[in-house]
Structures are given as structure tokens and as C-alpha cells.
Design an enzyme around this catalytic site. Structure first.
Site, PDB file in Angstrom:
ATOM      1  N   ASP A  85       0.861  -1.193   0.000  1.00 61.61           N
ATOM      2  CA  ASP A  85       0.000   0.000   0.000  1.00 61.61           C
ATOM      3  C   ASP A  85       0.895   1.240   0.000  1.00 61.61           C
ATOM      4  O   ASP A  85       1.726   1.412   0.884  1.00 61.61           O
ATOM      5  CB  ASP A  85      -0.905  -0.038   1.237  1.00 61.61           C
ATOM      6  CG  ASP A  85      -2.119   0.868   1.109  1.00 61.61           C
ATOM      7  OD1 ASP A  85      -2.031   1.898   0.404  1.00 61.61           O
ATOM      8  OD2 ASP A  85      -3.146   0.562   1.731  1.00 61.61           O
ATOM      9  N   ASP A  96      -3.423   7.503  -2.887  1.00 60.67           N
ATOM     10  CA  ASP A  96      -3.392   6.326  -2.004  1.00 60.67           C
ATOM     11  C   ASP A  96      -3.767   5.129  -2.872  1.00 60.67           C
ATOM     12  O   ASP A  96      -4.845   5.127  -3.490  1.00 60.67           O
ATOM     13  CB  ASP A  96      -4.403   6.574  -0.874  1.00 60.67           C
ATOM     14  CG  ASP A  96      -4.478   5.456   0.157  1.00 60.67           C
ATOM     15  OD1 ASP A  96      -3.676   4.511   0.098  1.00 60.67           O
ATOM     16  OD2 ASP A  96      -5.371   5.542   1.024  1.00 60.67           O
ATOM     17  N   HIS A 157     -12.199   5.553   1.913  1.00 59.06           N
ATOM     18  CA  HIS A 157     -12.319   6.813   2.661  1.00 59.06           C
ATOM     19  C   HIS A 157     -12.082   7.993   1.732  1.00 59.06           C
ATOM     20  O   HIS A 157     -11.414   7.861   0.717  1.00 59.06           O
ATOM     21  CB  HIS A 157     -11.276   6.837   3.780  1.00 59.06           C
ATOM     22  CG  HIS A 157      -9.891   6.492   3.283  1.00 59.06           C
ATOM     23  ND1 HIS A 157      -8.980   7.434   2.918  1.00 59.06           N
ATOM     24  CD2 HIS A 157      -9.295   5.293   3.030  1.00 59.06           C
ATOM     25  CE1 HIS A 157      -7.876   6.833   2.490  1.00 59.06           C
ATOM     26  NE2 HIS A 157      -8.045   5.531   2.538  1.00 59.06           N
ATOM     27  N   HIS A 165      -7.502  10.201   6.257  1.00 57.04           N
ATOM     28  CA  HIS A 165      -8.867   9.678   6.348  1.00 57.04           C
ATOM     29  C   HIS A 165      -9.787  10.854   6.677  1.00 57.04           C
ATOM     30  O   HIS A 165      -9.916  11.240   7.829  1.00 57.04           O
ATOM     31  CB  HIS A 165      -8.978   8.571   7.402  1.00 57.04           C
ATOM     32  CG  HIS A 165      -8.365   7.276   6.943  1.00 57.04           C
ATOM     33  ND1 HIS A 165      -9.022   6.074   6.994  1.00 57.04           N
ATOM     34  CD2 HIS A 165      -7.167   7.009   6.384  1.00 57.04           C
ATOM     35  CE1 HIS A 165      -8.241   5.111   6.489  1.00 57.04           C
ATOM     36  NE2 HIS A 165      -7.102   5.664   6.126  1.00 57.04           N
ATOM     37  N   GLU A 190     -11.087   0.945  -1.700  1.00 62.57           N
ATOM     38  CA  GLU A 190     -10.176  -0.161  -1.431  1.00 62.57           C
ATOM     39  C   GLU A 190     -10.897  -1.398  -0.934  1.00 62.57           C
ATOM     40  O   GLU A 190     -10.994  -1.632   0.268  1.00 62.57           O
ATOM     41  CB  GLU A 190      -9.077   0.265  -0.447  1.00 62.57           C
ATOM     42  CG  GLU A 190      -9.531   0.979   0.802  1.00 62.57           C
ATOM     43  CD  GLU A 190      -8.332   1.459   1.634  1.00 62.57           C
ATOM     44  OE1 GLU A 190      -7.366   0.706   1.794  1.00 62.57           O
ATOM     45  OE2 GLU A 190      -8.365   2.611   2.097  1.00 62.57           O
ATOM     46  N   GLU A 283      -6.549  -0.930  -4.440  1.00 67.09           N
ATOM     47  CA  GLU A 283      -7.018   0.419  -4.105  1.00 67.09           C
ATOM     48  C   GLU A 283      -6.607   1.426  -5.173  1.00 67.09           C
ATOM     49  O   GLU A 283      -5.478   1.381  -5.684  1.00 67.09           O
ATOM     50  CB  GLU A 283      -6.408   0.839  -2.760  1.00 67.09           C
ATOM     51  CG  GLU A 283      -6.773   2.271  -2.329  1.00 67.09           C
ATOM     52  CD  GLU A 283      -6.211   2.640  -0.951  1.00 67.09           C
ATOM     53  OE1 GLU A 283      -5.174   2.074  -0.562  1.00 67.09           O
ATOM     54  OE2 GLU A 283      -6.811   3.508  -0.293  1.00 67.09           O
TER      55      GLU A 283
HETATM   56 MN    MN Z   1      -3.937   2.650   1.021  1.00 66.51          MN
HETATM   57 MN    MN Z   2      -6.673   4.039   1.753  1.00 68.56          MN
END
Ligand code: MN
Ligand code: MN
Length: 299
Positions: A85, A96, A157, A165, A190, A283
Site C-alpha cells: 500500500d 493512495d 475513505h 482519512h 479499497e 485500491e
Molecule cells: Mn492505502
Molecule cells: Mn486508503
């Protein structure tokens, strides 16, 4: 969302996508986890971005929020299911993105493909003012339709400048989804799917922290660490590895323990699947604008 923010979201997302693919290419049996994490983070810094959070490498039933410790000797082992990630920020605007890869085998190719498909299905329904329930239902039905379980207590998010977030949650299941995606919102979608129970719990031992505020600490090593953290990582998550420039590497874990006890930092728990199932995650970050949606993290 103004043009400057859009431009920086796109730059951060593009770099995060490239970092993800680069990192995935390094995951091999016998490769050291810390070398992969640091290569990804170096790649981000050398290409005009900063890390929005440490490169996360979470294995098997660990769904998220693990990164190698300072002086971590662990190597990748054949058969592991690796969630990589990556987060990039450019002036606080965040990309992200995550991928799942299996180390040297393909026993879990179907689990991984179903999760990739769940993300694609979610991206299909994203549009301005879409009910989040529609996104969550696309994820849930894709995963359940293939015989796996969505993880009910993990969510995508919204993100905002220097906020990893922000207010919105995008659950993996429709039942808990609330609200709509207003135009002018950036969201990270995600899906997480598993062969296990479909739920995670917090476990100790993660190596990612968040700065909580300056606190009086007497220990000189902890004080040096805190000064470094307050200067460099006041807003976004950081790895204990990133403190090794400010204090001796063998004292980092000790300093972090003191700082945590003083309330100056908070450790992120590792999110562990309660049924000990394998977990896959994919994601992307999407800008939802008035007239279009831009997936920023495609490589
Ligand atoms: Mn992530
Ligand atoms: Mn994330």
C-alpha cells in the site's frame, strides 16, 4: 476543487501508481521486506513527491497497517500474500493506492482477481452525487458472488489536504454505507476480500505511528526522536524507521515506547483477519468532480 489541487492530486496519484508497480516488481522469495519498503519510499522522494504514509507491507491474514521495523530482518517467503500500500503527497494532496501480490506462487490468484474486479466494479458506478451504498454494493456483490467474504469493518475513505482519512467512509458492504459522494471530493476505494471470517481486529506490534503533540519527556534519546517527529511528520503517519536518522537505530524502539507512554505519539495497530484467512486488497484514488471522475493512481 481548484485547478492547483487537481493538478497536485494528479501528480501525487500518478507517482503513487508508479511506486506501487515498482514495489510489486521487487517482491520475490528471499527479498528483504525492509529493502522493498525503503526502495518504494526512495522512489517517491526522488520523483518529486513525499510519502503520505510509510510503504505498508502486510502479509497473509494481516490486512493492513504493517511496515518493516527499524533493523527488520524479515524476508519474503514463497506463498505469502502481500498487500503493498503506497501513499504519496504533493503539498499535502494525497494519492493512495494498493496492490496484492503472491510471492512466487499463484494459489490465491482467484481471490486476488475477484478483489481487482471488485475495485473495477466500484469504479464503474462512481459519479458525482452517487450514493455510497451503490459503490459498496458493487464491491460486496462482486466478492460474495465469487465465494469470498468482504471485510465488513474495513472501508475506503475520502482524503483531503494533509488528511489521510477525511469524513467519508466507503464500506465493503452496502448495509453500513451512508451518504453520497459530493462533487469536489477525492476518495480512496479499497475493497478487501478474504477466505476467512470477513472481519478484522486490531493487534499490537505495528511500526507506524502518528504524532499527537509535544509532551515533556526527560530521556534524551526520546527527546531527540520527538523533536525530529514534530518537525518532519506533524500531520501524517510515519514509520519508526524514519526516526533512525535522529537517534541510533538500536534505540529507536525504546524511544518510541517512551513517547507512546508520554502520549506524544500513537501506534497504529496491525489489522488482522479474525478467521486467519488470506486477505487481498486493491485500491485506487478517484477525484469526483462536477463533470468527470479521474482515477489518479493508474500507472
Ligand atoms: Mn492505502
Ligand atoms: Mn486508503
Amino acid at each position: 476543487m481548484d485547478a492547483d489541487a487537481i493538478e497536485k492530486y494528479r501528480k501525487a496519484g500518478n507517482l503513487a501508481g508508479r511506486a506501487r508497480e515498482y514495489g510489486a516488481s521487487l517482491v520475490k522469495p528471499g527479498a528483504r521486506m525492509i529493502d522493498v519498503a525503503e526502495a518504494v519510499e526512495r522512489f517517491i522522494r526522488e520523483n518529486g513527491g513525499e510519502c503520505a504514509f510509510p510503504c505498508c507491507i502486510s502479509l497473509d491474514a494481516d490486512a493492513a497497517h504493517e511496515t518493516p521495523a527499524v533493523l527488520d530482518a524479515r524476508e519474503f517467503v514463497e506463498g505469502q500474500v502481500v498487500k503493498l500500500d503506497c501513499g504519496v503527497q504533493v503539498d499535502g494532496w494525497i494519492g493512495d493506492t494498493a496492490i496484492t501480490v503472491e510471492v512466487g506462487t499463484s494459489k490465491h490468484a482467484d481471490l486476488m482477481q475477484c478483489t481487482r474486479d471488485a475495485l473495477a466494479a466500484a469504479l464503474e458506478v462512481v459519479k458525482p452525487n452517487v450514493p455510497i451504498e451503490d459503490i459498496s454494493r458493487a464491491i460486496e456483490s462482486t466478492i460474495r458472488g465469487r465465494g469470498y467474504k468482504p471485510i465488513v469493518n474495513l472501508t475506503g475513505h475520502s482524503v483531503d489536504q494533509y488528511v489521510q482519512h477525511a469524513g467519508l467512509s466507503i464500506p465493503n458492504v452496502a448495509q453500513t454505507a451512508r451518504g453520497r459522494v459530493q462533487p469536489g471530493t477525492a476518495i480512496a476505494i479499497e475493497p478487501f476480500s478474504t477466505t476467512g471470517a470477513g472481519k478484522i481486529r486490531d493487534t499490537k506490534g505495528g511500526h507506524i505511528y502518528h504524532f499527537m503533540g509535544a509532551r515533556p519527556v526527560r530521556d534524551p534519546v526520546a527527546r531527540d526522536a520527538l523533536k525530529h517527529i514534530a518537525e518532519r511528520y506533524p500531520k501524517l503517519p510515519f514509520a519508526e524507521r524514519w526516526i533512525a536518522g535522529a537517534v541510533p537505530p538500536e534505540r529507536v524502539a525504546y524511544a518510541m515506547r517512551l513517547l507512546e507512554r508520554a502520549g506524544a505519539v500513537k501506534q497504529y495497530p496491525i489489522l488482522h483477519e479474525i478467521g486467519e484467512g488470506q486477505v487481498a486488497q486493491f485500491e485506487h484514488t478517484v477525484l469526483v468532480l462536477e463533470s468527470e471522475c479521474i482515477v489518479t493512481t493508474k500507472a
